[in-house]
Write a protein that holds these residues in place. Structure first.
Motif, PDB file in Angstrom:
ATOM      1  N   TYR A 134       0.844  -1.194   0.000  1.00  9.98           N
ATOM      2  CA  TYR A 134       0.000   0.000   0.000  1.00  9.98           C
ATOM      3  C   TYR A 134       0.883   1.249   0.000  1.00  9.98           C
ATOM      4  O   TYR A 134       2.061   1.204   0.356  1.00  9.98           O
ATOM      5  CB  TYR A 134      -0.903   0.033   1.239  1.00  9.98           C
ATOM      6  N   ALA A 135       0.286   2.363  -0.398  1.00  8.36           N
ATOM      7  CA  ALA A 135       0.987   3.651  -0.367  1.00  8.36           C
ATOM      8  C   ALA A 135      -0.019   4.734  -0.007  1.00  8.36           C
ATOM      9  O   ALA A 135      -1.130   4.757  -0.552  1.00  8.36           O
ATOM     10  CB  ALA A 135       1.627   3.964  -1.719  1.00  8.36           C
ATOM     11  N   LEU A 136       0.345   5.608   0.909  1.00  9.34           N
ATOM     12  CA  LEU A 136      -0.569   6.671   1.320  1.00  9.34           C
ATOM     13  C   LEU A 136      -0.851   7.596   0.154  1.00  9.34           C
ATOM     14  O   LEU A 136       0.065   8.202  -0.408  1.00  9.34           O
ATOM     15  CB  LEU A 136       0.026   7.471   2.480  1.00  9.34           C
ATOM     16  N   GLY A 137      -2.129   7.671  -0.222  1.00  8.88           N
ATOM     17  CA  GLY A 137      -2.513   8.545  -1.315  1.00  8.88           C
ATOM     18  C   GLY A 137      -1.929   8.137  -2.654  1.00  8.88           C
ATOM     19  O   GLY A 137      -1.956   8.908  -3.599  1.00  8.88           O
ATOM     20  N   GLY A 138      -1.388   6.947  -2.743  1.00  2.00           N
ATOM     21  CA  GLY A 138      -0.794   6.502  -3.988  1.00  2.00           C
ATOM     22  C   GLY A 138       0.607   7.034  -4.219  1.00  2.00           C
ATOM     23  O   GLY A 138       1.152   6.904  -5.319  1.00  2.00           O
ATOM     24  N   GLU A 139       1.228   7.634  -3.196  1.00  2.51           N
ATOM     25  CA  GLU A 139       2.588   8.147  -3.343  1.00  2.51           C
ATOM     26  C   GLU A 139       3.576   7.029  -3.056  1.00  2.51           C
ATOM     27  O   GLU A 139       3.881   6.726  -1.909  1.00  2.51           O
ATOM     28  CB  GLU A 139       2.819   9.331  -2.393  1.00  2.51           C
ATOM     29  N   GLY A 140       4.062   6.384  -4.090  1.00  4.13           N
ATOM     30  CA  GLY A 140       4.950   5.258  -3.935  1.00  4.13           C
ATOM     31  C   GLY A 140       4.387   4.049  -4.666  1.00  4.13           C
ATOM     32  O   GLY A 140       3.390   4.141  -5.385  1.00  4.13           O
ATOM     33  N   THR A 141       5.029   2.911  -4.470  1.00  2.00           N
ATOM     34  CA  THR A 141       4.593   1.679  -5.110  1.00  2.00           C
ATOM     35  C   THR A 141       3.623   0.958  -4.186  1.00  2.00           C
ATOM     36  O   THR A 141       4.038   0.376  -3.171  1.00  2.00           O
ATOM     37  CB  THR A 141       5.789   0.762  -5.421  1.00  2.00           C
ATOM     38  N   GLY A 142       2.356   1.011  -4.512  1.00  3.64           N
ATOM     39  CA  GLY A 142       1.369   0.350  -3.670  1.00  3.64           C
ATOM     40  C   GLY A 142      -0.035   0.796  -3.992  1.00  3.64           C
ATOM     41  O   GLY A 142      -0.267   1.781  -4.700  1.00  3.64           O
ATOM     42  N   THR A 251      -4.461 -16.269   3.052  1.00  4.15           N
ATOM     43  CA  THR A 251      -4.364 -16.897   1.736  1.00  4.15           C
ATOM     44  C   THR A 251      -5.111 -18.235   1.746  1.00  4.15           C
ATOM     45  O   THR A 251      -5.427 -18.765   2.820  1.00  4.15           O
ATOM     46  CB  THR A 251      -2.888 -17.137   1.376  1.00  4.15           C
ATOM     47  N   PRO A 252      -5.391 -18.807   0.571  1.00  2.91           N
ATOM     48  CA  PRO A 252      -6.062 -20.116   0.534  1.00  2.91           C
ATOM     49  C   PRO A 252      -5.319 -21.207   1.294  1.00  2.91           C
ATOM     50  O   PRO A 252      -5.943 -22.141   1.803  1.00  2.91           O
ATOM     51  CB  PRO A 252      -6.113 -20.420  -0.969  1.00  2.91           C
ATOM     52  N   ASP A 253      -3.989 -21.091   1.405  1.00  3.78           N
ATOM     53  CA  ASP A 253      -3.244 -22.120   2.150  1.00  3.78           C
ATOM     54  C   ASP A 253      -3.145 -21.799   3.636  1.00  3.78           C
ATOM     55  O   ASP A 253      -2.407 -22.470   4.375  1.00  3.78           O
ATOM     56  CB  ASP A 253      -1.857 -22.330   1.548  1.00  3.78           C
ATOM     57  N   GLY A 254      -3.865 -20.756   4.090  1.00  6.49           N
ATOM     58  CA  GLY A 254      -3.963 -20.484   5.513  1.00  6.49           C
ATOM     59  C   GLY A 254      -2.950 -19.518   6.081  1.00  6.49           C
ATOM     60  O   GLY A 254      -2.946 -19.258   7.290  1.00  6.49           O
ATOM     61  N   ARG A 255      -2.080 -18.931   5.270  1.00  8.06           N
ATOM     62  CA  ARG A 255      -1.102 -17.973   5.788  1.00  8.06           C
ATOM     63  C   ARG A 255      -1.713 -16.574   5.887  1.00  8.06           C
ATOM     64  O   ARG A 255      -2.576 -16.196   5.095  1.00  8.06           O
ATOM     65  CB  ARG A 255       0.136 -17.940   4.895  1.00  8.06           C
ATOM     66  N   GLY A 256      -1.258 -15.838   6.875  1.00  6.09           N
ATOM     67  CA  GLY A 256      -1.742 -14.476   7.031  1.00  6.09           C
ATOM     68  C   GLY A 256      -1.088 -13.541   6.026  1.00  6.09           C
ATOM     69  O   GLY A 256       0.110 -13.636   5.767  1.00  6.09           O
ATOM     70  N   VAL A 257      -1.878 -12.628   5.444  1.00  9.42           N
ATOM     71  CA  VAL A 257      -1.343 -11.658   4.500  1.00  9.42           C
ATOM     72  C   VAL A 257      -0.628 -10.548   5.270  1.00  9.42           C
ATOM     73  O   VAL A 257      -1.151 -10.018   6.253  1.00  9.42           O
ATOM     74  CB  VAL A 257      -2.464 -11.064   3.624  1.00  9.42           C
ATOM     75  N   ILE A 258       0.572 -10.194   4.828  1.00  9.26           N
ATOM     76  CA  ILE A 258       1.353  -9.121   5.434  1.00  9.26           C
ATOM     77  C   ILE A 258       1.129  -7.852   4.619  1.00  9.26           C
ATOM     78  O   ILE A 258       1.542  -7.761   3.467  1.00  9.26           O
ATOM     79  CB  ILE A 258       2.848  -9.475   5.459  1.00  9.26           C
ATOM     80  N   SER A 259       0.455  -6.885   5.202  1.00 13.11           N
ATOM     81  CA  SER A 259       0.162  -5.612   4.527  1.00 13.11           C
ATOM     82  C   SER A 259       1.225  -4.594   4.911  1.00 13.11           C
ATOM     83  O   SER A 259       1.422  -4.308   6.093  1.00 13.11           O
ATOM     84  CB  SER A 259      -1.223  -5.097   4.926  1.00 13.11           C
ATOM     85  N   LEU A 260       1.895  -4.056   3.913  1.00 13.98           N
ATOM     86  CA  LEU A 260       2.965  -3.080   4.138  1.00 13.98           C
ATOM     87  C   LEU A 260       2.576  -1.753   3.503  1.00 13.98           C
ATOM     88  O   LEU A 260       2.167  -1.720   2.342  1.00 13.98           O
ATOM     89  CB  LEU A 260       4.279  -3.559   3.521  1.00 13.98           C
ATOM     90  N   VAL A 261       2.698  -0.681   4.247  1.00 13.46           N
ATOM     91  CA  VAL A 261       2.429   0.642   3.673  1.00 13.46           C
ATOM     92  C   VAL A 261       3.749   1.392   3.557  1.00 13.46           C
ATOM     93  O   VAL A 261       4.500   1.518   4.522  1.00 13.46           O
ATOM     94  CB  VAL A 261       1.406   1.433   4.511  1.00 13.46           C
ATOM     95  N   GLU A 262       4.033   1.841   2.360  1.00 15.21           N
ATOM     96  CA  GLU A 262       5.265   2.576   2.099  1.00 15.21           C
ATOM     97  C   GLU A 262       5.122   4.005   2.588  1.00 15.21           C
ATOM     98  O   GLU A 262       4.098   4.660   2.349  1.00 15.21           O
ATOM     99  CB  GLU A 262       5.566   2.560   0.598  1.00 15.21           C
ATOM    100  N   LEU A 263       6.146   4.506   3.262  1.00 17.68           N
ATOM    101  CA  LEU A 263       6.125   5.867   3.788  1.00 17.68           C
ATOM    102  C   LEU A 263       7.308   6.646   3.216  1.00 17.68           C
ATOM    103  O   LEU A 263       8.345   6.797   3.874  1.00 17.68           O
ATOM    104  CB  LEU A 263       6.189   5.864   5.314  1.00 17.68           C
ATOM    105  N   PRO A 264       7.193   7.145   1.992  1.00 20.75           N
ATOM    106  CA  PRO A 264       8.302   7.907   1.400  1.00 20.75           C
ATOM    107  C   PRO A 264       8.417   9.293   2.018  1.00 20.75           C
ATOM    108  O   PRO A 264       7.420   9.867   2.467  1.00 20.75           O
ATOM    109  CB  PRO A 264       7.903   7.996  -0.077  1.00 20.75           C
ATOM    110  N   ASP A 265       9.625   9.825   2.061  1.00 22.65           N
ATOM    111  CA  ASP A 265       9.856  11.195   2.549  1.00 22.65           C
ATOM    112  C   ASP A 265       9.256  11.409   3.931  1.00 22.65           C
ATOM    113  O   ASP A 265       8.616  12.427   4.204  1.00 22.65           O
ATOM    114  CB  ASP A 265       9.271  12.222   1.562  1.00 22.65           C
ATOM    115  N   LEU A 266       9.459  10.441   4.816  1.00 17.60           N
ATOM    116  CA  LEU A 266       8.889  10.527   6.162  1.00 17.60           C
ATOM    117  C   LEU A 266       9.341  11.784   6.888  1.00 17.60           C
ATOM    118  O   LEU A 266       8.570  12.414   7.610  1.00 17.60           O
ATOM    119  CB  LEU A 266       9.290   9.284   6.965  1.00 17.60           C
ATOM    120  N   GLN A 267      10.595  12.175   6.698  1.00 17.16           N
ATOM    121  CA  GLN A 267      11.129  13.306   7.437  1.00 17.16           C
ATOM    122  C   GLN A 267      10.418  14.613   7.090  1.00 17.16           C
ATOM    123  O   GLN A 267      10.432  15.555   7.872  1.00 17.16           O
ATOM    124  CB  GLN A 267      12.636  13.452   7.173  1.00 17.16           C
ATOM    125  N   ASP A 268       9.769  14.675   5.913  1.00 16.74           N
ATOM    126  CA  ASP A 268       9.086  15.901   5.514  1.00 16.74           C
ATOM    127  C   ASP A 268       7.687  16.008   6.090  1.00 16.74           C
ATOM    128  O   ASP A 268       7.156  17.108   6.245  1.00 16.74           O
ATOM    129  CB  ASP A 268       9.001  15.976   3.981  1.00 16.74           C
TER     130      ASP A 268
END
Length: 535
Positions: A134-142, A251-268
């Motif tokens: 995922y990417a906040l507001g679509g800023e980044g790959t996600g 997932t169908p095989d029972g594993r939990g999905v890992i959701s990652l949100v990209e945070l570019p330019d965090l310092q700004d």
């Protein structure tokens, strides 16, 4: 993972007789499913056969991963996420540096990884895990993450804007007015439009009716909103709004999905990112039903760079965080705060964190020394002579651990050499990440922004309607003047009389050119005031 020089672990039965091992081992002998953290160390180069782990059922009692920069916090987060996914537990984490994206690809072995795994009894296998980006507001790959301004609310927004308590209360009145007036607040432009209306001549009566909101305070809020928009924050607010329930997938095989949100330019934009994550957590708390104590969490939420959430926070904001953390456990959600020092987390929140993974702390300054003492004082019983010395002497990939056992009691402090993650310890291939995003069903749901009628358009239409009525009134007055002029007797003159002033104004006002000009001017005034929100 970098490895400090170590000697091979002694045979079982030898190191276990070490006083530290004998004192610690019973505290980690759990019966149910566990997350394996690593092996117990009884000295700088001595590793016992005691395994340090966390009961899976206790992960929803929350936790803390702390340590100085470069000590291995991200790898610990990766290790925990892998095992949670393998146990069928979904995970959400902020990917600050982009390193966690490597979870989707198998790891790369090597001598260091092999040696570390062997030393802690780990059967290391290169493994990739199910990941959603995922990417906040679509800023980044996600997949774009958005939230409506109404859902975000005045309390969280006040934290982002850095408002004081009086201004925070005033912002709450603005939200109240918009709700009462039927003005949907979907994005940043909508809120700006409402505040601009309240500070305009047309909104004076509405502003007066709000009592506790002064025009000066409204002006401050408007300026802060403009500054927030200049940072690009308008990309975070809008529709379609993200459904936090989408984080609870397996997932169908029972594993939990890992959701990652990209945070570019965090310092700004640190406050925007951390507060957005807090909204996700609050939204989960609002939507999920109670499940009580379960044998495994429904979701584990990793809150990286947690200090950004608490810096300069109001009392009301801190109270909300503490209440959310305290109550969300019964919804089956575990929360791990990831930060540099335990003192970054307020006491009322820190007291609720059952698991602690403390990487190295440095004590180069008086403030560092004070933070170290405060950290040591928060730990339960320890078999080590000087826990502060242990913490400052930890190598990369080592941590001091205490967790909550299956009875809910704290375990003894354990100096732990951590296991090696089995996924890629670094950023994933960018092309693979892009393919993953484009193939996701979530991309079809959230990929394109929706711009429906909301407060900005309604206020603009109201202004244009006011201009149209003013034009109609002016035309009616001119028609009345024209009729009056026609009724007046005209004096006889030898030459053709020139038009009087009233007649000249009437001809201009009623001309088609003037009418078109007035309509265009009204529309441009309305659009000019509210144009800057959406593209």
């Amino acid at each position: 993972m970098t490895q400090t020089p170590q000697t091979p672990g002694p045979a079982p039965g030898t190191a276990a007789r070490h006083p530290v091992a004998e004192a610690v081992a019973p505290g980690y002998a759990f019966e149910g499913p566990v997350l394996e953290l690593g092996g117990l160390m009884v000295g700088p180069t001595e590793l016992s056969d005691v395994r340090v782990r966390i009961p899976l059922a206790m992960v929803n009692r929350h936790g803390l991963v702390a340590g100085a920069t470069g000590t291995g916090k991200t790898k610990t987060l990766q290790l925990l996420a892998e095992q949670l996914s393998a146990h069928g537990v979904p995970v959400f984490a902020a990917d600050i540096k982009g390193d966690l994206s490597g979870l989707l690809q198998p790891g790369e072995g090597g001598e260091k990884v092999t040696a570390r795994a062997a030393s802690v009894g780990q059967q290391w296998t290169a493994t990739g895990f199910p990941v959603e980006l995922y990417a906040l507001g679509g800023e980044g790959t996600g997949i774009p993450l958005r939230v409506t301004m109404s859902s975000f609310g005045p309390l969280l927004l006040s934290k982002v804007l850095g408002l004081n308590e009086t201004q925070e209360s005033s912002l709450g009145l603005v939200f109240h007015y918009a709700d009462r007036a039927g003005l949907p607040l979907l994005d940043l432009a909508d809120l700006r439009a409402v505040v601009a209306h309240l500070t305009s001549a047309e909104g004076k009566a509405d502003l007066k009716g709000l009592g506790g909101l002064s025009s000066a305070t409204a002006g401050v809020i408007l300026r802060e909103l403009i500054g927030l928009q200049d940072q690009g924050a308008d990309a975070f607010f809008g529709e379609p709004e993200f459904e936090s329930a989408d984080l609870l997938r397996t997932t169908p095989d029972g594993r939990g999905v890992i959701s990652l949100v990209e945070l570019p330019d965090l310092q700004d934009r640190p406050a925007i990112f951390s507060t957005f994550l807090m909204w996700l957590l609050a939204d989960l708390f609002h939507d999920l039903p109670e499940i009580g104590d379960a044998d495994r969490p429904r979701l584990v939420f990793f809150f990286d760079e947690a200090h950004l959430l608490f810096d300069d926070a109001s009392e009301a904001f801190l109270d909300q965080i503490a209440q959310t953390v305290r109550l969300i456990r019964s919804k089956g959600v575990g929360v791990f705060f990831v930060t540099q020092r335990p003192t970054d987390v307020p006491d009322e929140v820190l007291a609720q964190l059952g698991s602690r993974v403390q990487h190295q702390l440095r004590a180069h300054t008086p403030n560092d020394a004070k933070a170290l003492k405060s950290t040591v004082d928060t730990y339960p019983r320890s078999a080590y002579d000087d826990l502060g010395e242990v913490i400052t002497g930890l190598g990369i990939g080592e941590a001091v651990v205490t967790v909550m056992d299956e009875r809910g009691a704290p375990t003894p402090v354990a100096w732990t050499r951590l296991r090696a993650p089995e996924s890629l310890m670094g950023p994933a291939d960018p092309a693979a990440m892009q393919r993953l995003v484009e193939a996701s069903p979530g991309h079809a749901t959230y990929g394109r922004a929706v711009d429906r009628e909301s407060a900005r358009e309604k206020l603009a239409a109201r202004l244009e309607e006011g201009a149209r009525r003013a034009e109609d009134d002016a035309r009616a007055q001119e028609q009345a003047r024209e009729a009056e002029v026609k009724r007046r007797p005209r004096p006889t003159r030898s030459k053709a009389p020139a038009k009087d002033d009233d007649g000249l104004v009437m001809d201009v006002v009623t001309s088609p050119v003037f009418k078109d000009f007035m309509r265009t001017a009204a529309r441009e005034i309305a659009r000019g005031m509210f144009r800057s929100g959406r593209r």
